[in-house]
Design an enzyme around this catalytic site. Structure first.
Site, PDB file in Angstrom:
ATOM      1  N   THR A  48       0.875  -1.172   0.000  1.00 46.01           N
ATOM      2  CA  THR A  48       0.000   0.000   0.000  1.00 46.01           C
ATOM      3  C   THR A  48       0.914   1.225   0.000  1.00 46.01           C
ATOM      4  O   THR A  48       1.725   1.391   0.909  1.00 46.01           O
ATOM      5  CB  THR A  48      -0.910   0.030   1.227  1.00 46.01           C
ATOM      6  OG1 THR A  48      -1.690  -1.169   1.256  1.00 46.01           O
ATOM      7  CG2 THR A  48      -1.857   1.224   1.163  1.00 46.01           C
ATOM      8  N   TYR A  93       0.563  -4.794   7.131  1.00 43.60           N
ATOM      9  CA  TYR A  93      -0.681  -5.432   7.561  1.00 43.60           C
ATOM     10  C   TYR A  93      -1.043  -6.526   6.570  1.00 43.60           C
ATOM     11  O   TYR A  93      -0.412  -6.651   5.510  1.00 43.60           O
ATOM     12  CB  TYR A  93      -1.821  -4.425   7.728  1.00 43.60           C
ATOM     13  CG  TYR A  93      -2.265  -3.727   6.465  1.00 43.60           C
ATOM     14  CD1 TYR A  93      -3.406  -4.121   5.771  1.00 43.60           C
ATOM     15  CD2 TYR A  93      -1.559  -2.626   5.965  1.00 43.60           C
ATOM     16  CE1 TYR A  93      -3.829  -3.467   4.626  1.00 43.60           C
ATOM     17  CE2 TYR A  93      -1.977  -1.968   4.813  1.00 43.60           C
ATOM     18  CZ  TYR A  93      -3.116  -2.389   4.153  1.00 43.60           C
ATOM     19  OH  TYR A  93      -3.525  -1.744   3.021  1.00 43.60           O
ATOM     20  N   THR A 126      -0.492  -9.842   1.705  1.00 51.50           N
ATOM     21  CA  THR A 126       0.371  -8.965   2.492  1.00 51.50           C
ATOM     22  C   THR A 126       0.287  -7.538   1.962  1.00 51.50           C
ATOM     23  O   THR A 126       0.031  -7.309   0.779  1.00 51.50           O
ATOM     24  CB  THR A 126       1.837  -9.417   2.446  1.00 51.50           C
ATOM     25  OG1 THR A 126       2.362  -9.192   1.120  1.00 51.50           O
ATOM     26  CG2 THR A 126       1.984 -10.891   2.809  1.00 51.50           C
ATOM     27  N   GLU A 127       0.513  -6.593   2.845  1.00 55.56           N
ATOM     28  CA  GLU A 127       0.562  -5.177   2.466  1.00 55.56           C
ATOM     29  C   GLU A 127       1.722  -4.512   3.199  1.00 55.56           C
ATOM     30  O   GLU A 127       1.686  -4.335   4.413  1.00 55.56           O
ATOM     31  CB  GLU A 127      -0.751  -4.467   2.796  1.00 55.56           C
ATOM     32  CG  GLU A 127      -1.959  -4.961   2.006  1.00 55.56           C
ATOM     33  CD  GLU A 127      -1.955  -4.548   0.543  1.00 55.56           C
ATOM     34  OE1 GLU A 127      -1.083  -3.740   0.145  1.00 55.56           O
ATOM     35  OE2 GLU A 127      -2.833  -5.030  -0.194  1.00 55.56           O
ATOM     36  N   VAL A 128       2.744  -4.179   2.441  1.00 58.94           N
ATOM     37  CA  VAL A 128       3.921  -3.480   2.954  1.00 58.94           C
ATOM     38  C   VAL A 128       3.770  -1.994   2.639  1.00 58.94           C
ATOM     39  O   VAL A 128       3.194  -1.635   1.604  1.00 58.94           O
ATOM     40  CB  VAL A 128       5.200  -4.053   2.306  1.00 58.94           C
ATOM     41  CG1 VAL A 128       6.399  -3.161   2.532  1.00 58.94           C
ATOM     42  CG2 VAL A 128       5.475  -5.465   2.828  1.00 58.94           C
TER      43      VAL A 128
END
Length: 307
Positions: A176, A206, A274-276
């Protein structure tokens, strides 16, 4: 705040002219062929490479992009099969390089007990143009249903179906970014003829669970693994991340099949996106890559412990 995009008419969805204008503004900013493909090809020592398709974008960029899957060698039908996908959104850099780093550093060890399948760069044109969409202004990560419009997604669907195997786990690597608010969400609203309202970009890692088939224990295992590498995103003042209520610390839920998300592309009972956050002042590009690897490792360790 509302954000008005520079292409199109407010309240009217784009037609061919607006899409063509948008495409004319996209430029190649980095090279899939220099940065990603050699890393994939270098894996042939330890893994099997399968080309599952190609994207003929010569009319757009003068290039045809090969699409590769990387498989563990000692594939056995009695072992659980795991899918790792990266670069569904080509601009999400650590998704691509995290998938490659996992292959380079961790996948071989896990292949003793698991069949490992990695698709490291599903959208190479998006990688080169640092873009969320296809050249037709279609989001690949809304295109994994049978009627999806992105070739990037449909080629993955066809390839996975051809394997005739069941998957135990699928982890899809994303980011993101601040550009979601500055570019991609305003562009989407303009394309669709709607009004954009920017969301809060979470500072930290998250995951997105599947509200239709949630696996909260898997998400916690991933969060715990990644927390050793980088910080986990805190909920905003509304108890939300990107406008969604948190399900547990560092986790939100989406209806993946209903939205045509990549996370719905297999029958795996264990799924995570996944969101880094690469724009964080508290995280380096290297940490972002390591966070993706830690997420995969956390997921695989959970699978092995609970299989």
């Amino acid at each position: 705040m509302d954000k008005i995009y520079h292409i199109g008419t407010v309240g009217q969805a784009w037609g061919a002219a607006e899409t063509a204008q948008w495409l004319s503004e996209q430029t190649v900013k980095r090279s899939f062929f220099a940065e990603v493909l050699p890393a994939i090809e270098a894996l042939t020592t330890d893994f099997t490479l399968e080309q599952y398709g190609e994207l003929d974008y010569r009319h757009v960029s003068g290039k045809t992009y090969p699409l590769f899957a990387v498989k563990s060698r000692n594939w056995q039908s009695d072992k659980p099969t795991v899918l790792v996908t990266g670069g569904v959104h080509g601009y999400e850099t650590s998704g691509v390089h995290g998938a490659l780093r996992f292959l380079q550093t961790q996948a071989k060890a896990y292949s003793a007990k698991l069949n490992i399948l990695v698709l490291p760069c599903i959208s190479p044109w998006g990688y080169e143009t640092i873009n969320r969409w296809t050249p037709d202004a279609v989001d690949p990560n809304r295109s994994f249903a049978t009627d999806g419009k992105a070739a990037e997604a449909q080629l993955v669907r066809q390839y996975l179906a051809s394997l005739n195997t069941s998957f135990a786990l699928h982890i899809d690597l994303h980011e993101t970014t601040d550009s979601d608010n500055s570019e991609f969400r305003p562009a989407k609203a303009a394309r669709d003829g709607t009004v954009n309202k920017n969301w809060n970009i979470p500072d930290g890692f998250y995951t997105v669970d599947d509200s239709e088939h949630p696996c909260p224990a898997l998400q916690k295992a991933i969060i715990d693994s990644v927390a050793k590498v980088t910080h986990i995103a805190e909920a905003d003042e509304n108890g939300e991340l990107i406008g969604e209520k948190i399900a547990q610390f560092g986790v939100i839920n989406y209806a993946k099949a209903s939205l045509g998300l990549c996370g719905s592309v297999t029958d795996a009972p264990l799924v995570s996106t996944t969101e880094v956050y690469p724009d964080s002042p508290s995280a380096t590009p290297e940490q972002c890559i390591q966070a993706q690897v830690a997420a995969v490792v956390g997921a695989l360790d959970y699978l092995l412990a609970n299989n």
